[in-house]
Design an enzyme around this catalytic site. Structure first.
Site, PDB file in Angstrom:
ATOM      1  N   TRP A 102       0.679  -1.302   0.065  1.00  0.00           N
ATOM      2  CA  TRP A 102       0.026   0.054  -0.045  1.00  0.00           C
ATOM      3  C   TRP A 102       0.959   1.408  -0.081  1.00  0.00           C
ATOM      4  O   TRP A 102       0.690   2.177  -0.609  1.00  0.00           O
ATOM      5  CB  TRP A 102      -0.891   0.064   1.279  1.00  0.00           C
ATOM      6  N   ASP A 172      -1.512   6.850   6.445  1.00  0.00           N
ATOM      7  CA  ASP A 172      -2.627   5.711   5.741  1.00  0.00           C
ATOM      8  C   ASP A 172      -2.945   4.744   7.145  1.00  0.00           C
ATOM      9  O   ASP A 172      -2.149   3.892   7.174  1.00  0.00           O
ATOM     10  CB  ASP A 172      -2.107   5.130   4.511  1.00  0.00           C
ATOM     11  N   LYS A 196     -12.218  -1.829   6.854  1.00  0.00           N
ATOM     12  CA  LYS A 196     -11.724  -2.671   7.567  1.00  0.00           C
ATOM     13  C   LYS A 196     -11.832  -2.520   9.153  1.00  0.00           C
ATOM     14  O   LYS A 196     -12.343  -3.487   9.693  1.00  0.00           O
ATOM     15  CB  LYS A 196     -10.069  -2.595   7.456  1.00  0.00           C
TER      16      LYS A 196
HETATM   17  C1  LIG Z   1      -7.216  -1.668   2.072  1.00  0.00           C
HETATM   18  C2  LIG Z   1      -6.199  -0.662   2.072  1.00  0.00           C
HETATM   19  C3  LIG Z   1      -6.064   0.051   1.183  1.00  0.00           C
HETATM   20  C4  LIG Z   1      -7.016   0.509   0.176  1.00  0.00           C
HETATM   21  O1  LIG Z   1      -8.184   0.867   0.173  1.00  0.00           O
HETATM   22  P1  LIG Z   1      -9.364   1.219  -0.719  1.00  0.00           P
HETATM   23  O2  LIG Z   1     -10.427   1.790   0.142  1.00  0.00           O
HETATM   24  O3  LIG Z   1      -9.733  -0.303  -1.188  1.00  0.00           O
HETATM   25  O4  LIG Z   1      -8.863   1.964  -1.718  1.00  0.00           O
HETATM   26  C5  LIG Z   1      -5.037   1.316   1.348  1.00  0.00           C
HETATM   27  N1  LIG Z   1      -4.273   1.292   2.367  1.00  0.00           N
HETATM   28  C6  LIG Z   1      -4.273   0.252   3.290  1.00  0.00           C
HETATM   29  C7  LIG Z   1      -3.248   0.241   4.561  1.00  0.00           C
HETATM   30  C8  LIG Z   1      -5.406  -0.852   3.126  1.00  0.00           C
HETATM   31  O5  LIG Z   1      -5.181  -1.714   3.916  1.00  0.00           O
END
Ligand SMILES: *Cc1c(COP(=O)(O)O)cnc(C)c1O
Length: 361
Positions: A102, A172, A196
């Site tokens: 990511w 993030d 998540k």
């Molecule tokens: C799942 C995830 C993403 C992507 O998220 P989307 O909402 O599908 O764009 C980005 N960063 C991390 C750390 C993730 O776990």
């Protein structure tokens, strides 16, 4: 009704009380004769949900007056682009710490839009550890430093956050937002896809420093400028009202459970239980992640062979546990044990792991 023990990485399990509340409120929500999905985002009933969710988040995190909560769309993946688009000035660059998939995607977007540098990388250790802060090569002129607090695929997590001096810190936090108390006010921007740890897909939570926002690039397309959403409290256009409603339900549940300190206690007990069962079978299970970087949200492990890993996932599914296959890019097994996964589900998995090891070694 039979609920599955759901270990998917995302979208992921939600607290049952948050789902039950939605179920009860869908046909007739608070006497309106309709569901929240069907009401105007300009109605006073919706306002209660929208601003209520913002306030719950602010209170849970102890946000100061400089920080504002936004509800955006496009997932964390759109944030990969919006952050550099808004905050790397002409001719400038930003620093990225690469801890796996990511963060590499985030850096890729920065390079498309402006310029991004890899200030540190976990690549030499195959992303099995967070690179030690002392090894980071930070550019004092960087527009910001970007980190990924939890690496959903690799099963690594920051257990403390770096001091990057006066450079704005961006994170993030998609896969560990609200897993424990932390000082959100230290960050200039935090983003997290809800699916998540805090709700369904469709809404992305952003926490932004207003004073930093005041220095953002001007002249961006309306929907891609944070300012648009900040000025209108995330009601510039139609927000994902049902997803925000579900986030509100989940946040109410977090508060009822005792807040972020209670989340941390549960999450530590769950993660420790799985790491202990892995450690108790060193000839059968192996966690590739270095102990100091192990995630309490995504626990990853290997079995002696890929055949055994397949068998493990299939038998676990038959026993009522789904989502235990590792990400396709790394293989192995992974249990995502976000806030909503009860200790009971983890105990069920740990007991299964003990029996499986005994039967297959
Ligand atoms: C799942 C995830 C993403 C992507 O998220 P989307 O909402 O599908 O764009 C980005 N960063 C991390 C750390 C993730 O776990």
């Amino acid at each position: 009704m039979k609920r599955s023990w759901n270990f998917y990485a995302g979208p992921a399990t939600l607290p049952l009380p948050a789902l039950e509340r939605a179920k009860a409120e869908i046909p007739d929500w608070e006497g309106t004769g309709m569901s929240v999905m069907e009401t105007s985002h300009r109605s006073k009933e919706y306002d209660v949900v929208h601003f209520g969710a913002m306030k719950l988040l602010g209170d849970l995190l102890g946000l100061d007056d400089d920080h504002q909560v936004l509800f955006l769309q496009g997932g964390a993946s759109l944030q990969f682009a919006m952050v550099p688009f808004n905050f790397i000035p002409k001719g400038g660059s930003a620093d990225y710490v690469n801890t796996g998939t990511w963060s590499a995607k985030a850096l890729k977007e920065a390079k498309i839009i402006a310029s991004g540098r890899e200030a540190a990388t976990g690549e030499p250790t195959s992303f099995t550890a967070i690179p030690p802060f002392a090894s980071w090569d930070l550019d004092p002129a960087a527009a910001y430093v970007h980190i990924t607090s939890n690496n959903t695929i690799r099963g690594t997590q920051y257990h403390s956050f770096p001091d990057v001096g006066s450079t704005p810190l961006v994170a993030d936090m998609s896969s560990d937002f609200l897993w424990r108390p932390f000082d959100a006010n230290r960050f200039s921007l935090i983003y997290a896809g809800a699916q998540k740890n805090i709700g369904p897909s469709g809404v992305t939570i952003v926490i932004i420093s207003k004073s930093w926002l005041a220095r953002a690039n001007q002249g961006l397309p309306t929907m891609l400028a944070y300012k648009t959403h900040a000025d209108k409290d995330s009601l510039y256009n139609t927000p994902p009202t049902f997803a925000i409603y579900m986030v509100r339900n989940v946040l109410d549940w977090v508060v009822e459970q005792g807040g972020l300190a209670a989340m941390e206690a549960r999450n530590r007990a769950k993660g420790d239980r799985l790491y202990d069962v892995i450690a108790a079978h060193p000839d059968f299970y192996r966690c590739p992640v270095e102990p100091a970087s192990r995630s309490y949200m995504n626990v990853v492990w290997r079995l002696p062979t890929e055949e055994l890993e397949k068998k493990f996932v299939a038998e676990a599914l038959a026993a009522g546990m789904c989502g235990l296959k590792g990400h396709r890019s790394v293989g192995g097994c992974r249990a995502s044990i976000y806030n909503a996964m009860p200790l009971e589900g983890v105990e069920f998995l740990a007991d299964f792991m003990t029996r499986f090891a005994a039967a297959n070694r």
